[in-house]
Design a protein around this motif. Sequence first.
Motif, PDB file in Angstrom:
ATOM      1  N   SER A 196      18.571  27.131   0.249  1.00 48.57           N
ATOM      2  CA  SER A 196      17.940  27.998   0.572  1.00 48.57           C
ATOM      3  C   SER A 196      16.467  28.004   1.043  1.00 48.57           C
ATOM      4  O   SER A 196      15.086  29.001   0.726  1.00 48.57           O
ATOM      5  N   VAL A 197      15.803  26.880   0.946  1.00 50.28           N
ATOM      6  CA  VAL A 197      14.642  25.658   1.408  1.00 50.28           C
ATOM      7  C   VAL A 197      14.251  25.971   2.720  1.00 50.28           C
ATOM      8  O   VAL A 197      13.104  26.091   2.983  1.00 50.28           O
ATOM      9  N   ILE A 198      15.797  24.971   3.114  1.00 46.37           N
ATOM     10  CA  ILE A 198      15.145  25.241   4.975  1.00 46.37           C
ATOM     11  C   ILE A 198      16.566  25.378   5.544  1.00 46.37           C
ATOM     12  O   ILE A 198      16.631  25.035   6.899  1.00 46.37           O
ATOM     13  N   GLY A 199      17.745  25.900   5.141  1.00 46.24           N
ATOM     14  CA  GLY A 199      18.752  26.405   5.965  1.00 46.24           C
ATOM     15  C   GLY A 199      19.707  26.098   5.563  1.00 46.24           C
ATOM     16  O   GLY A 199      19.760  24.249   5.193  1.00 46.24           O
TER      17      GLY A 199
ATOM     18  N   ILE B  27       1.034  -0.674   0.213  1.00 45.95           N
ATOM     19  CA  ILE B  27      -0.017  -0.215   0.083  1.00 45.95           C
ATOM     20  C   ILE B  27       0.586   1.295   0.296  1.00 45.95           C
ATOM     21  O   ILE B  27       1.913   1.269   0.639  1.00 45.95           O
ATOM     22  N   LYS B  28       0.534   2.494  -0.667  1.00 46.15           N
ATOM     23  CA  LYS B  28       1.795   2.965  -0.688  1.00 46.15           C
ATOM     24  C   LYS B  28       0.405   4.776  -0.444  1.00 46.15           C
ATOM     25  O   LYS B  28      -0.561   5.122  -0.871  1.00 46.15           O
ATOM     26  N   VAL B  29       1.128   5.135   0.456  1.00 45.08           N
ATOM     27  CA  VAL B  29       0.434   6.080   1.575  1.00 45.08           C
ATOM     28  C   VAL B  29       1.333   7.303   1.284  1.00 45.08           C
ATOM     29  O   VAL B  29       2.995   7.186   1.476  1.00 45.08           O
ATOM     30  N   TYR B  30       0.941   8.497   1.271  1.00 43.74           N
ATOM     31  CA  TYR B  30       1.891  10.014   1.256  1.00 43.74           C
ATOM     32  C   TYR B  30       1.700  10.258   2.314  1.00 43.74           C
ATOM     33  O   TYR B  30      -0.255  10.974   2.945  1.00 43.74           O
ATOM     34  N   ILE B  31       2.573  10.587   3.760  1.00 42.87           N
ATOM     35  CA  ILE B  31       2.232  11.170   5.096  1.00 42.87           C
ATOM     36  C   ILE B  31       2.359  12.949   4.878  1.00 42.87           C
ATOM     37  O   ILE B  31       1.707  13.797   5.475  1.00 42.87           O
ATOM     38  N   ASP B  32       3.505  12.649   3.691  1.00 40.41           N
ATOM     39  CA  ASP B  32       3.968  14.484   3.532  1.00 40.41           C
ATOM     40  C   ASP B  32       3.977  14.549   1.884  1.00 40.41           C
ATOM     41  O   ASP B  32       4.119  13.987   1.260  1.00 40.41           O
ATOM     42  N   GLY B  33       4.440  16.055   2.263  1.00 38.38           N
ATOM     43  CA  GLY B  33       4.627  16.269   0.005  1.00 38.38           C
ATOM     44  C   GLY B  33       6.025  16.508   0.385  1.00 38.38           C
ATOM     45  O   GLY B  33       6.836  16.063   0.443  1.00 38.38           O
ATOM     46  N   LEU B  34       6.841  17.616  -0.288  1.00 40.18           N
ATOM     47  CA  LEU B  34       8.119  17.910  -0.924  1.00 40.18           C
ATOM     48  C   LEU B  34       9.176  19.542   0.246  1.00 40.18           C
ATOM     49  O   LEU B  34       7.620  20.182   0.263  1.00 40.18           O
ATOM     50  N   LEU B  35       9.384  19.006  -0.007  1.00 35.89           N
ATOM     51  CA  LEU B  35      10.811  20.419   0.174  1.00 35.89           C
ATOM     52  C   LEU B  35      10.000  21.682  -0.874  1.00 35.89           C
ATOM     53  O   LEU B  35      10.365  22.462   0.215  1.00 35.89           O
ATOM     54  N   ASP B  36      10.634  21.287  -2.127  1.00 36.24           N
ATOM     55  CA  ASP B  36      10.800  22.784  -2.617  1.00 36.24           C
ATOM     56  C   ASP B  36       9.597  23.072  -2.397  1.00 36.24           C
ATOM     57  O   ASP B  36       9.602  24.215  -2.538  1.00 36.24           O
ATOM     58  N   SER B  37       8.398  22.809  -2.662  1.00 37.72           N
ATOM     59  CA  SER B  37       7.080  23.476  -2.892  1.00 37.72           C
ATOM     60  C   SER B  37       6.089  23.775  -0.993  1.00 37.72           C
ATOM     61  O   SER B  37       5.311  23.956  -0.902  1.00 37.72           O
ATOM     62  N   THR B  38       7.384  23.746  -0.292  1.00 37.69           N
ATOM     63  CA  THR B  38       6.787  23.913   1.252  1.00 37.69           C
ATOM     64  C   THR B  38       5.642  22.869   1.798  1.00 37.69           C
ATOM     65  O   THR B  38       5.160  23.433   2.380  1.00 37.69           O
ATOM     66  N   THR B  39       5.701  22.122   1.060  1.00 34.98           N
ATOM     67  CA  THR B  39       4.253  20.683   2.437  1.00 34.98           C
ATOM     68  C   THR B  39       5.123  19.878   2.723  1.00 34.98           C
ATOM     69  O   THR B  39       4.258  18.926   3.562  1.00 34.98           O
ATOM     70  N   ALA B  40       6.275  19.684   2.452  1.00 31.31           N
ATOM     71  CA  ALA B  40       7.015  18.495   3.345  1.00 31.31           C
ATOM     72  C   ALA B  40       6.839  18.869   5.109  1.00 31.31           C
ATOM     73  O   ALA B  40       6.771  19.795   4.901  1.00 31.31           O
TER      74      ALA B  40
ATOM     75  N   LEU C 286       8.237  19.499   7.943  1.00 30.65           N
ATOM     76  CA  LEU C 286       9.143  19.716   8.769  1.00 30.65           C
ATOM     77  C   LEU C 286       8.702  19.592  10.563  1.00 30.65           C
ATOM     78  O   LEU C 286       7.206  20.825  10.770  1.00 30.65           O
ATOM     79  N   GLU C 287       9.556  19.620  11.278  1.00 29.22           N
ATOM     80  CA  GLU C 287       9.574  20.523  12.997  1.00 29.22           C
ATOM     81  C   GLU C 287       9.655  21.928  13.694  1.00 29.22           C
ATOM     82  O   GLU C 287       9.035  22.576  13.319  1.00 29.22           O
ATOM     83  N   GLU C 288      10.049  22.482  12.245  1.00 30.52           N
ATOM     84  CA  GLU C 288      10.780  23.911  12.555  1.00 30.52           C
ATOM     85  C   GLU C 288      10.420  24.205  10.913  1.00 30.52           C
ATOM     86  O   GLU C 288      10.274  23.550  10.082  1.00 30.52           O
ATOM     87  N   PRO C 289       9.661  25.700  11.212  1.00 36.14           N
ATOM     88  CA  PRO C 289       9.333  25.847   9.727  1.00 36.14           C
ATOM     89  C   PRO C 289      10.180  26.239   8.657  1.00 36.14           C
ATOM     90  O   PRO C 289      11.830  26.010   9.368  1.00 36.14           O
ATOM     91  N   TYR C 290       9.566  26.242   7.236  1.00 39.89           N
ATOM     92  CA  TYR C 290      10.859  26.560   6.383  1.00 39.89           C
ATOM     93  C   TYR C 290      11.546  28.165   6.230  1.00 39.89           C
ATOM     94  O   TYR C 290      11.176  28.956   6.989  1.00 39.89           O
ATOM     95  N   VAL C 291      12.912  27.844   5.867  1.00 40.54           N
ATOM     96  CA  VAL C 291      12.975  28.942   5.418  1.00 40.54           C
ATOM     97  C   VAL C 291      12.878  30.489   5.135  1.00 40.54           C
ATOM     98  O   VAL C 291      12.256  31.583   3.798  1.00 40.54           O
ATOM     99  N   LYS C 292      12.066  29.125   3.594  1.00 40.87           N
ATOM    100  CA  LYS C 292      11.431  30.164   2.622  1.00 40.87           C
ATOM    101  C   LYS C 292       9.748  29.428   2.466  1.00 40.87           C
ATOM    102  O   LYS C 292       9.441  28.812   3.685  1.00 40.87           O
ATOM    103  N   ASN C 293       9.001  31.213   2.140  1.00 42.58           N
ATOM    104  CA  ASN C 293       7.778  31.283   2.850  1.00 42.58           C
ATOM    105  C   ASN C 293       6.594  31.309   1.461  1.00 42.58           C
ATOM    106  O   ASN C 293       7.205  32.534   0.566  1.00 42.58           O
ATOM    107  N   LEU C 294       6.302  30.789   1.269  1.00 41.61           N
ATOM    108  CA  LEU C 294       4.896  30.594  -0.273  1.00 41.61           C
ATOM    109  C   LEU C 294       3.927  30.915   0.609  1.00 41.61           C
ATOM    110  O   LEU C 294       3.015  30.906  -0.751  1.00 41.61           O
ATOM    111  N   HIS C 295       3.900  30.973   1.442  1.00 33.62           N
ATOM    112  CA  HIS C 295       2.729  31.801   2.445  1.00 33.62           C
ATOM    113  C   HIS C 295       1.446  30.940   1.533  1.00 33.62           C
ATOM    114  O   HIS C 295       0.054  31.423   0.437  1.00 33.62           O
ATOM    115  N   LEU C 296       1.413  29.645   2.195  1.00 31.73           N
ATOM    116  CA  LEU C 296       0.494  28.146   1.450  1.00 31.73           C
ATOM    117  C   LEU C 296      -0.954  28.621   1.690  1.00 31.73           C
ATOM    118  O   LEU C 296      -1.145  28.491   3.261  1.00 31.73           O
TER     119      LEU C 296
END
Length: 548
Positions: free
Chosen positions: A399-402, A270-283, A285-295
């Motif tokens: 540039s995304v997570i520091g 069975i394939k499940v996604y628990i989160d997304g992608l770092l580049d789109s800031t959808t993975a 994380l425990e701490e905020p992204y450096v990059k902010n896309l204001h999703l």
Amino acid sequence: QDGKIQLVGSTADALQHVNCESTVINLHGSTVLPGIHDVHVHPLEAASRVGNTCMMKKDTDPELMQDILRTCASRQIGTTWILGGGHSIESILNHIEKGGRPPKEIIDEVIPDLPVILLEETSHSVWVNSEALRRANITTNTPKRRGGVIMRIEGTNEPNGILLEDEGNSIMELALKPTPELEELSYTGLMEGLEILNENGITSVSDARVYWGRNNDKSWERACAEGKLTVRASLALWAYPQKEDSYQIQTLKDMHSDGTSDCFLRKNQIKVYIDGLLDSTTAALEEPYVKNLHLPGIPDNKGMNIFDQPRLTKYVRELQHFDSDKRFDFLIHAIGDRGVNQALNAFSDAWVSGTRHRMTHLEQIKPADMNRFRDMDIIADFQVAGDFTLPSERGRIESVIGADRAFDFVPLKSVFDTDATVTLSSDWDVSTINPFVGIQHAIDRGHQSVSVKDAVEMYTINAAYAMRQDHVVGSIETGKDADFVVIDTNIMDPRNAGVISQTKVLQTVLAGEEVYWGEGQNPIKDDTCPVLEKENKYCIPEHYCYTP
């Protein structure tokens, strides 16, 4: 003999077993490895011509996509939707951040009346036009739904044409609703995908996201029924984020299969996604992204869950062992450190013995979670074949997570050193299918490098364990099935460490049957083969002696 290895030994030992029915192939010193396993690959999707009509280069300027769409749209097959992609999420988001036009406006100028979906290279987001949004009933009033994000024009609720995560998958379901024509094209794509797998020495795969709502599993079943399946395949059935749980869990149970004696196809993952992608800031994380896309819907800038921990726990409990002897192993997409932690927690909460669950990608892991893979026997599956995972590309992820978090991006060796079971895979077509590129990158990762031997085992015996077939294949041993690959380079020789990625496959064998013989490698008579005389029967050498 009969598809199994009868002897592993010297040439002299082997020749003692030659008889008049034998075929002798003299490899003249070429290297033989166990058949390569790729436990995270998408052969049907990667090779399909339906979804690849309008293909872009990775960094295509969004405004220049209009020229590509003008020329390719008329070539679409299998659906009334115009499909394509291949561009990077960075190119889209940078365009928006710099004040560029909304994606839907760019596409609308070229194709206003037909729905268009452009799937970016990682398959975690799509670009669509206004007609596609209309058919999917996505409007200013559409609420945030679990597992996805509808990006909006800044300062308004108007969709801008970018759909992230499951919103993108859901609109693709509309475009790829099964029809006889589409199923035939999917099957053709799978057949071409199987050829590519065999050309790369691959004899076993896990199709890591089988969209059963699109009948993708039916293509695999047809290949099995027609005797055209040239790999051992375990299908990881997709758990749809927006489907109702009781219905979906029962449907998945009904689809379970451990294969038959005459076909190598199983539906047991069975394939499940628990989160997304770092580049789109959808993975997650425990701490905020450096990059902010204001999703929209992600106010803390720490990413999102596609399945959350309680829901994943429920699915694992229901499906990992049911109906006495049936079980599913889970393949969890987890990229951010919070997502990894949540998936490990779900496995812990639902733990039973005998499972072979695995987690894939694992780009960020908390130090405190490293040993948990070993302690719970959770298989850690990494992809390093893509150039984006190399240390030289670290600036992009910084540039995304520091810088601090980017230092251990994809911590392959850190997890391996805990004695956890580790596998390597491609995620083709996100990265190259070539396993020797993956091995090359695995030994070239600086402080996260592993040895060639370890990397080969990650692609063979460890991956065979993940697929519950290590007792049958994954190593070259007497009594195991004869799955092996012949290559032109001794990759174990330290002098070849810098050229492993250039390795060529000469021959691929599945259960004793040749499924690939390299181009220009047609067998010819080998005059070095001995004349055989046994029991007064004279065997002519050219009847059984060959060299590639």
